[in-house]
Each structure stands twice: as C-alpha cells, then as structure tokens.
Design an enzyme around this catalytic site. Structure first.
Site, PDB file in Angstrom:
ATOM      1  N   CYS A   1      90.341 -34.291  55.883  1.00 15.60           N
ATOM      2  CA  CYS A   1      89.063 -34.779  55.352  1.00 15.60           C
ATOM      3  C   CYS A   1      89.046 -34.964  53.838  1.00 15.60           C
ATOM      4  CB  CYS A   1      87.944 -33.833  55.769  1.00 15.60           C
ATOM      5  SG  CYS A   1      87.725 -33.751  57.565  1.00 15.60           S
TER       6      CYS A   1
ATOM      7  N   GLY B   1      89.144 -27.031  52.784  1.00 18.43           N
ATOM      8  CA  GLY B   1      88.782 -27.101  54.189  1.00 18.43           C
ATOM      9  C   GLY B   1      89.803 -27.959  54.910  1.00 18.43           C
ATOM     10  N   CYS B   2      89.361 -28.740  55.853  1.00 16.78           N
ATOM     11  CA  CYS B   2      90.246 -29.613  56.632  1.00 16.78           C
ATOM     12  C   CYS B   2      91.014 -30.552  55.702  1.00 16.78           C
ATOM     13  CB  CYS B   2      89.394 -30.418  57.600  1.00 16.78           C
ATOM     14  SG  CYS B   2      90.255 -31.767  58.409  1.00 16.78           S
ATOM     15  N   PHE B   3      92.347 -30.473  55.755  1.00 16.35           N
ATOM     16  CA  PHE B   3      93.120 -31.324  54.840  1.00 16.35           C
ATOM     17  C   PHE B   3      93.016 -32.799  55.177  1.00 16.35           C
ATOM     18  CE2 PHE B   3      97.056 -29.184  56.973  1.00 16.35           C
ATOM     19  CZ  PHE B   3      96.927 -29.922  58.145  1.00 16.35           C
TER      20      PHE B   3
END
Length: 172
Positions: free
Chosen positions: A22, A18-20
């Site tokens: 995060c 997902g969001c890198f």
C-alpha cells in the site's frame, strides 16, 4: 564523458508503513526515487518469510527500502510523504492490518536522519495535540520480500485497488 560523470550517488531510506503493497506507489511516483523494494526490517530473524512476518513470529515489520537521488529529493521530503501516506496516530497497526509487523517505523542510517525524523514527529505531535506512533530505530537489516510482493500494485492492479478500499486506506 568520463565514467565518473555518469555514475550517480544514490541514498537509501527504510520505512515501515503498514502493508508494504500500500505504501509503495506513493514513493515509486515521486520524482527522484530510483526504486522501491518491499521487504522486512527491524527484527532479528535472518531471511524471514512473508507468512512468518504476517503472523508476528519474527519481530520484523513489513517495510520498504527507497533508493533515491538526494540531488532531486531529500530525506526530509521523503519523511513528509511517508507521514502523509499513513495514519501516524494508530499505535496498533495500519487500517485493517493489525499487530507489530504493521506498525510504523523509520529505520535511520545516521544521526541526521534520526534528528530530522524526531523533529517531524515532534512537530506533528505539537500541531495535532495527539500522540504519534512512529518508532525511530537504528537500521539493523533489510530482507527483500518474495518476488510476488514486489510492485504488487503494477502486477495486480484490480486486487490492489480492492485492498486499498477494503483496508480503509482509500474510500470508494
């Protein structure tokens, strides 16, 4: 001391979680991890941009490259950390980040990494009774993201904390 005595051998692993922004901190704070680089992997377009990946134009996912000392932390431990830091039961993305570029993947470098990953996924599927949405793909390429995305959580701690809460990754 000889030069060969101070040269260390590091391995790399590539995860799309997902969001890198995060998923970087959980690995940066892991003993044996040397570096974590945010970037893009899995697609065919050369040198993609953040905007194009986010808009689902490249086939790439937001990903990280983890450089680690295999004498301190092994691939199996890194897979466990990865699975614990994502929602493996969400096939459409991660939290508020939706679309292919935010789906989960392990880009394996060799047969051993592939086998370990597949076993972990099968074990999770068996123990949970749920479908697990982690793609297991051979590594093709990795393109580091723009500098502004590297170590985002350290450069912008307040914005990062807000992102974690608003995305649903962390409760208030």
């Amino acid at each position: 001391m000889k030069v060969k005595d101070i040269c260390m051998k590091y391995d790399s692993v590539y995860f799309a979680g997902g969001c890198f922004w995060c998923i970087t901190p959980i690995f940066k704070e892991t003993n044996g991890v040397i570096d974590v680089v945010s970037g893009y992997s899995g697609g065919d377009e050369e040198d993609p941009s953040y905007d194009d990946v986010k808009k689902q134009k490249t086939g790439h996912r937001e990903a990280i490259r983890i450089d680690y000392d295999p004498n301190t932390v092994d691939f199996s431990e890194l897979i466990d950390i990865f699975i614990g830091g994502v929602d493996p039961f969400d096939g459409g993305g991660q939290f508020i980040d939706r679309g292919h570029s935010y789906t989960l993947a392990v880009f394996y470098m060799n047969t051993e990494q592939k086998q370990i990953t597949e076993k972990k996924i099968n074990d999770l599927r068996s123990s949970s009774g749920k479908e697990v949405y982690i793609s297991v793909e051979p590594f093709k390429s990795f393109y580091p993201a723009e500098e502004e995305h590297q170590n985002y959580y350290l450069k912008h701690p307040e914005e990062f904390e807000k992102e974690l809460i608003e995305s649903g990754r962390k409760s208030k």
